[in-house]
Design a protein around this motif. Structure first.
Motif, PDB file in Angstrom:
ATOM      1  N   ALA A  59       0.858  -1.046  -0.245  1.00 14.44           N
ATOM      2  CA  ALA A  59      -0.140  -0.064  -0.062  1.00 14.44           C
ATOM      3  C   ALA A  59       0.657   1.333   0.009  1.00 14.44           C
ATOM      4  O   ALA A  59       2.048   1.238   0.414  1.00 14.44           O
ATOM      5  N   PRO A  60       0.572   2.271  -0.545  1.00 18.45           N
ATOM      6  CA  PRO A  60       1.260   3.561  -0.574  1.00 18.45           C
ATOM      7  C   PRO A  60       1.366   3.907   0.832  1.00 18.45           C
ATOM      8  O   PRO A  60       0.431   3.661   1.783  1.00 18.45           O
ATOM      9  N   LEU A  61       2.472   4.809   1.067  1.00 20.19           N
ATOM     10  CA  LEU A  61       2.768   5.147   2.594  1.00 20.19           C
ATOM     11  C   LEU A  61       1.771   6.003   3.058  1.00 20.19           C
ATOM     12  O   LEU A  61       1.063   5.471   4.233  1.00 20.19           O
ATOM     13  N   ALA A  62       1.249   6.906   2.429  1.00 19.52           N
ATOM     14  CA  ALA A  62       0.367   7.939   3.013  1.00 19.52           C
ATOM     15  C   ALA A  62      -0.993   6.984   3.348  1.00 19.52           C
ATOM     16  O   ALA A  62      -1.594   7.134   4.561  1.00 19.52           O
ATOM     17  N   LEU A  63      -1.512   5.956   2.618  1.00 21.49           N
ATOM     18  CA  LEU A  63      -2.580   5.356   3.033  1.00 21.49           C
ATOM     19  C   LEU A  63      -2.393   4.426   4.116  1.00 21.49           C
ATOM     20  O   LEU A  63      -3.206   4.324   5.335  1.00 21.49           O
ATOM     21  N   ALA A  64      -1.161   3.770   4.167  1.00 19.69           N
ATOM     22  CA  ALA A  64      -0.822   2.775   5.128  1.00 19.69           C
ATOM     23  C   ALA A  64      -0.933   3.741   6.580  1.00 19.69           C
ATOM     24  O   ALA A  64      -1.416   3.367   7.502  1.00 19.69           O
ATOM     25  N   ALA A  65      -0.018   4.707   6.681  1.00 19.39           N
ATOM     26  CA  ALA A  65      -0.260   5.632   7.796  1.00 19.39           C
ATOM     27  C   ALA A  65      -1.610   6.184   8.258  1.00 19.39           C
ATOM     28  O   ALA A  65      -1.718   5.844   9.497  1.00 19.39           O
ATOM     29  N   LEU A  66      -2.262   6.334   7.417  1.00 20.89           N
ATOM     30  CA  LEU A  66      -3.475   6.920   7.633  1.00 20.89           C
ATOM     31  C   LEU A  66      -4.515   5.776   8.118  1.00 20.89           C
ATOM     32  O   LEU A  66      -5.219   5.840   9.359  1.00 20.89           O
ATOM     33  N   ALA A  67      -4.498   4.908   7.608  1.00 19.88           N
ATOM     34  CA  ALA A  67      -5.196   3.710   8.139  1.00 19.88           C
ATOM     35  C   ALA A  67      -4.656   3.279   9.418  1.00 19.88           C
ATOM     36  O   ALA A  67      -5.425   2.714  10.214  1.00 19.88           O
ATOM     37  N   ALA A  68      -3.413   3.304   9.602  1.00 21.85           N
ATOM     38  CA  ALA A  68      -2.809   2.818  11.021  1.00 21.85           C
ATOM     39  C   ALA A  68      -3.145   3.448  12.084  1.00 21.85           C
ATOM     40  O   ALA A  68      -3.491   3.100  13.010  1.00 21.85           O
ATOM     41  N   ALA A 197      -4.739   8.324  21.240  1.00 23.64           N
ATOM     42  CA  ALA A 197      -4.246   7.133  20.569  1.00 23.64           C
ATOM     43  C   ALA A 197      -3.848   7.585  19.169  1.00 23.64           C
ATOM     44  O   ALA A 197      -2.626   7.211  18.755  1.00 23.64           O
ATOM     45  N   ALA A 198      -4.776   8.495  18.563  1.00 21.36           N
ATOM     46  CA  ALA A 198      -4.270   8.920  17.220  1.00 21.36           C
ATOM     47  C   ALA A 198      -2.863   9.557  17.248  1.00 21.36           C
ATOM     48  O   ALA A 198      -1.923   9.178  16.449  1.00 21.36           O
ATOM     49  N   GLY A 204       4.702   7.079  16.603  1.00 25.11           N
ATOM     50  CA  GLY A 204       5.264   5.952  16.500  1.00 25.11           C
ATOM     51  C   GLY A 204       5.461   5.742  14.920  1.00 25.11           C
ATOM     52  O   GLY A 204       6.605   5.186  14.506  1.00 25.11           O
ATOM     53  N   ILE A 205       4.586   6.087  14.088  1.00 25.80           N
ATOM     54  CA  ILE A 205       4.819   6.027  12.613  1.00 25.80           C
ATOM     55  C   ILE A 205       5.914   7.019  12.048  1.00 25.80           C
ATOM     56  O   ILE A 205       6.894   6.795  11.421  1.00 25.80           O
ATOM     57  N   VAL A 206       6.074   8.126  12.843  1.00 26.94           N
ATOM     58  CA  VAL A 206       7.126   8.837  12.361  1.00 26.94           C
ATOM     59  C   VAL A 206       8.598   8.622  12.899  1.00 26.94           C
ATOM     60  O   VAL A 206       9.608   8.866  12.344  1.00 26.94           O
ATOM     61  N   ILE A 207       8.878   8.192  14.227  1.00 26.46           N
ATOM     62  CA  ILE A 207      10.074   7.509  14.704  1.00 26.46           C
ATOM     63  C   ILE A 207      10.497   6.361  14.389  1.00 26.46           C
ATOM     64  O   ILE A 207      11.745   6.112  13.925  1.00 26.46           O
ATOM     65  N   ALA A 208       9.581   5.421  13.752  1.00 24.99           N
ATOM     66  CA  ALA A 208      10.122   3.986  13.275  1.00 24.99           C
ATOM     67  C   ALA A 208      10.988   4.238  12.125  1.00 24.99           C
ATOM     68  O   ALA A 208      11.776   3.422  12.280  1.00 24.99           O
ATOM     69  N   PRO A 209      10.638   4.841  11.086  1.00 21.38           N
ATOM     70  CA  PRO A 209      12.015   4.952  10.052  1.00 21.38           C
ATOM     71  C   PRO A 209      13.336   5.176  10.683  1.00 21.38           C
ATOM     72  O   PRO A 209      14.273   4.920  10.036  1.00 21.38           O
ATOM     73  N   ILE A 210      13.401   5.973  11.772  1.00 22.38           N
ATOM     74  CA  ILE A 210      14.639   6.406  12.329  1.00 22.38           C
ATOM     75  C   ILE A 210      15.178   5.105  13.368  1.00 22.38           C
ATOM     76  O   ILE A 210      16.210   4.902  13.424  1.00 22.38           O
ATOM     77  N   SER A 211      14.271   4.462  14.010  1.00 25.32           N
ATOM     78  CA  SER A 211      14.697   3.887  15.012  1.00 25.32           C
ATOM     79  C   SER A 211      14.222   2.215  15.045  1.00 25.32           C
ATOM     80  O   SER A 211      14.476   1.413  15.642  1.00 25.32           O
TER      81      SER A 211
END
Lengths: 291, 395, 329
Positions: A59-68, A197-198, A204-211
């Motif tokens: 899935a495209p990143l934007a969609l995956a992030a939004l869904a998550a 929660a959102a 989490g989604i923003v930090i995960a690419p770094i860590s």
């Protein structure tokens, strides 16, 4: 010595922005309901892992992030309804233990579903890092800082310009009076949990690419988030953000200038000092008992 | 919640607590009499206990160890007419649990030997008990003190940390590196690596100009890297596992540092490459030969064993084999060889293993002796370099 | 207290004591004995937590006191060669002193913040254990710790240790019960109901809270020291936040204000742990372990929602205390 400062500050702001987002979620729930949500960090973990799983389906990143984010918001709402609502009005320790229980459930389920391995998330905009004031700032780090600032601005607009925001603020100020004017504290509580929660998921989604994303990343993030919220004074959203950046900077500056390895200990020492200095925890809105 | 409805009072407040007390008593009995979870069916008289950290901080190693046991089960031919059974437990990376489970497997399952101890604290606790109980114990942790000095019943199948460190030292010397910075995870793995390198590097005239510890949960290591770079080392050595091992590499490259990065054998898995992205390119680390089995010479004694293991593991578990699973493989196969040679007698098995020579395993070719209960040397490790997301042998 | 009630209670105690004494004979395997020993150690810590809970406080840092007790006794016995008869009490005294110092600023804090403060203390202590390598051996831990012993007698087998531990458990429970049955107990219950109210009644709230806090730390230290001389190897990992959470689960299951509940809670959770390990892989063969975390979480939630007094009868209902200030057992 001073040459290290720009880099350390930039890194401090990067991790600080994540703590700020977690602290924001924490403070939001606290001011509206008076509950310490010890499961806040797990929202970040779930957001990162769900996003990673969705990305694996191409899935495209934007969609995956939004869904998550949406999925985790639903989890937050479910937490509030199933776990927090029934305990409303009880002894504060009951609620503390319950939210701890919730965090353990999420961590346990994450372990069963995703296992113990770390998952990689791609950067939002891959590319070379930027050079600023003699320090290096990765693009993802820029996203982290930008997002936290953006979220605070959006929340500010939300609280001051919209009816829902005003309702939340009213509830935070005085739950009893809010009920008198027709605002339902229970509904506000649900809303606070969903929104928090959102926010957590976003962090989490923003930090995960770094860590990287692992099933146990929530505990450490949550703890730092609480520290940030408490240092900021638990009073308001901007205070939480300031607290977040403060913790981030304290962490990196002490690691950079003092002895490494004691970073966590010093962060918590600062927490203890702040706790002792605040007069017996009697803060604005400290003893909430939303009915 | 505050109802005083009579039925609720009776059921909830009286019946349930009593039910629970009865349940607890029942569970206690069940826990005491139930045997461990056999991986293979019933009636198998010769048992080997496997206590590994399938979950917890050491799970990336322990899971492969457990899955190796699972993979081996269909291949366990009876020895002397008796079935072989592997009894597997999850210690959750907790030394107290590891000890408890080892006692359970020894006293309840009547195993002839134990394989396990994924992390060093677990292995230490289990090793002590092995000495008390007089049972052969194949430890899977890399801590040097497990086999140095050698203890009667304790053996070690991974290349111990000192060997990995020596390999790294050899690489650094060969590439004319004079100064390094050592970034390490602040736990037994990282601290053990530090001690090992501090022993070996001075012999080659290499100086550690700075050491920076970090937490396993650290999200960003730029602060440590920034602090260390003022010493302008020739190379950076990182001793950790993913995700922090990858974060370190990324942060180093992000700061524009071009010096070589050398990692530990903890990054011998795909997760490191996935998480590190382009920063993984050019990273060198020591590893068991399993990683580069494809490029081994046909005459290499390990090649056939490694290939078979990689194939069988992948087929059984649907993910690539790694060297940590290999340590469990070596532990179990050494015990099987002993049983085949001298029967399921603890003392005889111990003697057999202690004098094993030329035993081809995944970790290397084992040559044990009363003074050396590890049996491996730096020759048993290869230096691996990552190029474009693939592992190649560094020559 | 009615005469009959007192006699019945004594009978129960004697019966329990006899059952405990007979247990090693009935289940002599190394595994069972080790399990009971560990339950005993956890029971001591949990009873301490319950003592703290009876004044309305929850600590998430007990693992720190547990760990410091272990390290102090181990180091004194190993490096200085002192007899464990001295090192264990010394460790307890050390930890009690440390708890006093920690308690001075933290006990003034409101409930949530006290929990957070104990959390912080636990983490700081854990970091120190890992960092102070020359003293504690760092993350690799301390090996070859001497076993318990004095005057030529050594505790070497699981069974011998069993008797030592369970004597300590019974002593701990009796002392705790003594405290909560009398004046101190009434004061604590008043504090649990309402600190302001208790102060208005003339109760020295600060003093009582400090007493139970130090006592709970001392209990944890005793358990820790015994642990060190039993397993004879310690490292920072059993003394982490996860351990503190585990102790909390045990206390909650037994009932946060019920002394005997602490014992039952420790036993129940430890046994549940073992049962889950044994049975879960049969139900979910493909899933990796550590289901415990999720199950304990659910346990915590369910118990706090439906059985806030824990699963042991005859305990104060935490949900009610606000309305029944100074209520009775």
């Amino acid at each position: 010595m001073l040459a290290l400062l720009p880099q350390l500050v930039l890194t401090g702001l990067t991790v600080g922005s994540i703590y700020a987002l977690v602290a924001l979620g924490f403070v939001l729930i606290y001011t509206v309901t008076g509950i310490f949500n010890f499961a806040q960090g797990e929202f970040s973990m779930l957001g990162a892992l769900i996003c990673a799983t969705l990305l694996a389906t191409h899935a495209p990143l934007a969609l995956a992030a939004l869904a998550a984010v949406a999925a985790v918001a639903a989890v937050g709402a479910a937490t509030e309804r199933l776990v927090v609502q029934p305990a409303f009005g009880g002894h504060p320790l009951t609620l503390i233990i319950i939210t701890f229980g919730a965090s353990m459930v999420y961590r346990g389920i994450a372990l069963m579903v995703w296992g113990a391995d770390p998952y990689a998330l791609p950067e939002f905009t891959p590319g070379p890092p930027l050079i600023l004031f003699g320090g290096v700032l990765g693009r993802q780090a820029l996203w982290a800082i930008g997002l936290s600032v953006g979220v605070v601005a959006a929340l500010f607009a939300f609280f001051t310009r919209t009816v829902w925001g005003a309702a939340l603020r009213a509830c935070a100020d005085n739950a009893f009076a809010s009920r008198l004017v027709g605002i339902s504290p229970r509904r506000m509580s649900l809303f606070a949990f969903t929104l928090s929660a959102a926010l957590g998921a976003l962090a989490g989604i923003v930090i995960a690419p770094i860590s990287g994303a692992t099933y146990d990343m929530g505990l450490a993030l949550g703890l730092k988030g609480f520290v940030a919220a408490v240092i900021g004074g638990l009073g308001s959203a901007p205070a939480a953000v300031v607290g977040g950046y403060a913790v981030g900077l304290i962490e990196t500056l002490t690691t950079g200038y003092l002895t490494p390895g004691y970073g966590d200990a010093i962060t918590f020492l600062v927490l203890l000092v702040v706790l002792f200095l605040q007069r017996e925890g009697l803060l604005r809105g400290a003893r909430r008992r939303a009915a | 919640m505050d109802s005083t409805h009579p039925l609720e009072v009776i059921v909830v407040r009286r019946l349930v607590p009593r039910l629970v007390v009865v349940l607890v008593a029942a569970m206690l009995t069940a826990a005491l009499v139930s045997p461990g979870t056999p991986v293979l069916g019933q009636g198998a008289p010769i048992r080997i206990g496997v206590v590994v950290a399938v979950t917890g901080p050491a799970s990336s190693l322990g899971k492969a160890e457990k899955d190796t046991a699972t993979m081996l089960v269909p291949q366990l031919d009876p020895i002397g007419g008796r079935q072989i059974q592997l009894v597997v437990y999850d210690s959750e990376s907790d030394p107290t649990q590891a000890l408890l489970l080892m006692k359970k497997t020894v006293s309840e399952d009547n195993v002839v030997a134990v394989v396990g101890g994924t992390s060093s604290p677990e292995a230490q606790a289990m090793a002590d008990y092995a000495m008390q109980a007089g049972i052969p114990y194949m430890s899977l942790a890399a801590s040097t003190t497990l086999s140095v000095p050698a203890r009667t019943w304790v053996f070690q199948t991974p290349q111990r940390n000192s060997i990995a460190a020596a390999k790294v030292a050899g690489y650094l010397a060969a590439t004319h590196v004079r100064t390094i910075v050592f970034l390490y995870r602040n736990d037994d793995f990282g601290q053990d690596g530090l001690v090992a390198l501090q022993t070996y590097l001075p012999r080659d005239g290499i100086t550690i100009v700075d050491t920076e510890p970090f937490e396993a949960t650290a999200t960003d290591l730029t602060a440590q890297v920034t602090r260390a770079r003022v010493h302008t080392p020739d190379a950076w050595v990182v001793w950790s596992t993913p995700p922090t091992a990858s974060t370190a590499a990324k942060n180093i490259r992000q700061l524009g540092i071009a010096a070589p990065i050398i990692e530990s054998h903890g990054v011998a898995n795909q997760a490191f490459i996935d998480l590190a992205g382009p920063a993984a390119n050019g990273v060198v680390f020591p590893a068991g030969r399993l990683l580069v089995v494809g490029s081994l010479a046909a005459a290499d004694p390990q090649k056939a064993v490694l290939q078979r293991y990689a194939q069988d593991f992948n087929a059984a578990n649907h993910y690539p084999a790694n060297t940590f699973g290999g340590h469990a493989y070596d532990g179990i196969t050494l015990l099987l060889a002993a049983i085949r040679a001298v029967g399921p007698d603890r003392a005889k098995m111990r003697d057999y293993i202690e004098h094993v020579h030329g035993f081809v395993g995944i970790g290397g070719v084992f040559n044990m002796s009363p003074q050396d209960h590890n049996g491996l040397t730096t020759n048993d490790m290869a230096l691996v370099v990552i190029r474009d997301g693939h592992w190649q042998q560094w020559k | 207290m009615a005469r009959g009630g007192g006699r019945r209670r004594t009978l129960w105690l004697v019966a329990l004591g006899a059952a405990l004494a007979a247990l090693p004979v009935a289940a002599p395997s190394a595994y069972a004995l080790t399990l009971f020993n560990i339950i005993g150690l956890y029971a001591i810590v949990t009873v301490g937590l319950v003592l703290l809970g009876s004044s309305g406080q929850v600590s998430l840092g007990q693992a720190a006191f547990y760990g410091i007790g272990a390290y102090v006794s181990a180091l004194l016995a190993k490096d200085l060669g002192w007899s464990t008869l001295a090192t264990v009490p010394l460790a307890i005294v050390c930890v009690a002193g440390a708890a006093y110092l920690v308690g001075l600023p933290t006990l003034r804090l409101a409930d949530h913040f006290f929990v957070l403060a104990t959390l912080g203390v636990g983490i700081i202590v854990n970091v120190l254990m890992i960092q102070m390598v020359p003293v504690t051996g760092g993350a690799s831990g301390l090996r070859d710790i001497p076993g318990l012993g004095a005057w030529g007698l050594r505790v070497t087998t699981d069974r011998q240790f069993y008797y030592v531990v369970w004597t300590c458990v019974l002593a701990a429970v009796l002392v705790a019960r003594n405290i909560t049955s009398h004046r101190t107990g009434r004061a604590l219950r008043a504090i649990l109901g309402s600190e302001v109210g208790a102060a208005a009644l003339g109760i020295d709230v600060a003093r009582y809270k400090m007493q139970v806090f130090v006592l709970s730390a001392a209990y944890a230290a005793l358990a820790g020291a015994l642990y060190a001389h039993y397993v004879r190897f310690i490292s920072p990992s059993p003394f982490s936040l996860y351990a503190s959470l585990f102790f909390l689960v045990m206390a909650v299951v037994g009932g946060l204000t019920n002394i005997w509940g602490g014992l039952v809670g420790a036993a129940a959770v430890t046994v549940l742990d073992q049962v889950i390990r044994a049975e879960m892989p049969l139900v979910f063969p493909r899933v990796g372990g550590e289901y415990q975390t999720a199950i304990y979480g659910i346990l915590l939630i369910v118990i706090m929602l439906f059985f806030p007094a824990g699963l042991v009868r005859r305990a104060l209902d935490l949900g009610r205390t606000r309305r029944e200030a100074g209520g009775e057992t």
